[in-house]
Design a protein around this motif. Sequence first.
Motif, PDB file in Angstrom:
ATOM      1  N   GLU A 201      33.418  45.530  37.812  1.00 46.42           N
ATOM      2  CA  GLU A 201      34.461  45.071  38.737  1.00 46.42           C
ATOM      3  C   GLU A 201      34.645  43.552  38.651  1.00 46.42           C
ATOM      4  OE1 GLU A 201      34.897  47.721  42.745  1.00 46.42           O
ATOM      5  OE2 GLU A 201      33.089  46.505  42.588  1.00 46.42           O
ATOM      6  N   LYS A 202      33.540  42.852  38.612  1.00 43.52           N
ATOM      7  CA  LYS A 202      33.586  41.384  38.587  1.00 43.52           C
ATOM      8  C   LYS A 202      34.300  40.883  37.333  1.00 43.52           C
ATOM      9  CE  LYS A 202      30.595  37.309  38.695  1.00 43.52           C
ATOM     10  NZ  LYS A 202      29.211  36.812  38.579  1.00 43.52           N
ATOM     11  N   ALA A 203      33.977  41.458  36.193  1.00 43.00           N
ATOM     12  CA  ALA A 203      34.589  41.032  34.932  1.00 43.00           C
ATOM     13  C   ALA A 203      36.086  41.328  34.920  1.00 43.00           C
ATOM     14  CB  ALA A 203      33.902  41.716  33.755  1.00 43.00           C
ATOM     15  N   MET A 204      36.455  42.497  35.391  1.00 50.42           N
ATOM     16  CA  MET A 204      37.871  42.874  35.413  1.00 50.42           C
ATOM     17  C   MET A 204      38.668  41.924  36.312  1.00 50.42           C
ATOM     18  SD  MET A 204      38.378  45.639  33.441  1.00 50.42           S
ATOM     19  CE  MET A 204      39.582  46.821  34.058  1.00 50.42           C
ATOM     20  N   LYS A 205      38.070  41.592  37.452  1.00 51.77           N
ATOM     21  CA  LYS A 205      38.734  40.696  38.407  1.00 51.77           C
ATOM     22  C   LYS A 205      38.925  39.306  37.803  1.00 51.77           C
ATOM     23  CE  LYS A 205      38.428  39.117  43.207  1.00 51.77           C
ATOM     24  NZ  LYS A 205      37.617  39.131  44.450  1.00 51.77           N
ATOM     25  N   GLU A 206      37.892  38.800  37.141  1.00 51.84           N
ATOM     26  CA  GLU A 206      37.965  37.464  36.536  1.00 51.84           C
ATOM     27  C   GLU A 206      39.055  37.368  35.474  1.00 51.84           C
ATOM     28  OE1 GLU A 206      34.317  35.844  35.091  1.00 51.84           O
ATOM     29  OE2 GLU A 206      33.383  35.808  37.089  1.00 51.84           O
ATOM     30  N   HIS A 207      39.305  38.485  34.798  1.00 57.64           N
ATOM     31  CA  HIS A 207      40.330  38.499  33.746  1.00 57.64           C
ATOM     32  C   HIS A 207      41.685  38.995  34.270  1.00 57.64           C
ATOM     33  CE1 HIS A 207      37.876  37.539  30.161  1.00 57.64           C
ATOM     34  NE2 HIS A 207      36.884  38.061  30.859  1.00 57.64           N
ATOM     35  N   ASN A 208      41.778  39.130  35.591  1.00 62.52           N
ATOM     36  CA  ASN A 208      43.029  39.569  36.223  1.00 62.52           C
ATOM     37  C   ASN A 208      43.525  40.907  35.679  1.00 62.52           C
ATOM     38  OD1 ASN A 208      43.362  37.239  37.942  1.00 62.52           O
ATOM     39  ND2 ASN A 208      43.901  36.099  36.078  1.00 62.52           N
ATOM     40  N   ILE A 209      42.570  41.802  35.421  1.00 61.14           N
ATOM     41  CA  ILE A 209      42.922  43.152  34.975  1.00 61.14           C
ATOM     42  C   ILE A 209      42.673  44.101  36.145  1.00 61.14           C
ATOM     43  CG2 ILE A 209      42.479  45.013  33.331  1.00 61.14           C
ATOM     44  CD1 ILE A 209      41.396  42.873  31.395  1.00 61.14           C
TER      45      ILE A 209
END
Length: 332
Positions: A201-209
Motif C-alpha cells: 500500500e505504501k509503495a503504491m501510494k508514493e507512486h500515485n498508483i
Amino acid sequence: MAASIKDVAKEAGVSIATVSRVLNDIDVVNEETKKKVQEAIQKLGYRPNIVARSLKTQRTKTIGILIPDISSQFYPEIVRGAEDVSNIYDYNVILCNSDLDAEKEKEYLRVLKEKMVDGVLYMSSSLKPDITELIRELDLKTVLVESSDEEGTFPSVTIDNVKAGYDSANYIINKGNKDIAYIGVAKDAGNAWGHRYKGFEKAMKEHNIEINKDMVFFGDLRTETGYKGIAQILKKASSIDAVVCASDEIAMGAINALRENQLSVPQDVDVIGFNNIYSARVYYPNLTTVAQPMYDMGSIAMRMLIKLINQKTIEQGHYVLDHEIIERDSCK
C-alpha cells in the motif's frame, strides 16, 4: 533390563551423587571422574529418566517449536537452524504443526505446557491478542519467529516485513508496471503476512498508483490462494501488468493460473514472490523473490530462547534481519 543410575555409579566406581552431578553438568566434578562416568553411561547405554529428572531440576531440556504450516518449504529451514543450535546445547525438540488453525495453536501451547517444555519457539498464523494472552497465562518462555507482537512483550527474530513488502512493490513499479495485482493476507492479520500488504500500500501510494480492489485477493500463503486469486482477478480486471505475491507458493499458483489463461510470465505479466524457498530456484520460470534468511532466523531465535531459559542476559530483545530481492526470470 535398562541400566539405572545405580548401575552407572557402580561401573564408574563413584557415588550416585557424582553421576547426578555429571548428568546435570555441575562443575564440581573433575575431568577424570567425569570421563569415567561418561564412559560408563555409554557402555551401559544409560538414558536418564527425563520426568524424574525434571521434577528435581524443573527442567526437561526440551523445547517446543510451533509452526503454522508444515507443508510450506519456508518453515523447515527455520526449524533446521533452530535444531542445529538445540543439538549443540543438548536440548530436544518437539515439533507442532497448527495447520493455520488458531484453535489448534492454543491447544498445542497447552500441550507443550503439560509436557513441561523449557520454552517455545513460536511461529504464528495469527498472533491474535487471545493467543499472546494465553502464552502469558501459561507462563511459557517464548521467542517469536517471523512475526513480533505489537507491544514488543516477547523477544523476536524477524525481518522488516512492511519494508520488504514496500521493496517488492517498488521493484515491480520501477519496471514500468501500472496495473498491479496483490495476492496475500489482509493487513489486519496483525502478523508478518499482513504487514507485507501494508508495505505494498505504501509503495503504491508514493507512486500515485491507485489500488484497484478488484485486483487484490486475500487468503493464506498456499499455492491454491495464488491460483484462485488470479482466476478471480482476471474475471474482474480489464488488464494486468504484474502480480505482487506474499509467498513463493502464491506466486507459483498465480503463474499456473496465468498460463491457463494464455498469459506468459514475464512476457505478459511480471510476478514476484516472497521467502526464496528452494522451489523458487527450480520452478519455471525461476522466481524473482524477496529472500528471508530462514536458517539464521531459526538459529538466532534458538540461542535467544536457551539464554532466556537459563536466565542469561539477551543482548538484543528484537532482531530485525536483512532481506533482499533476488532477481531471476519471472520479471522482465
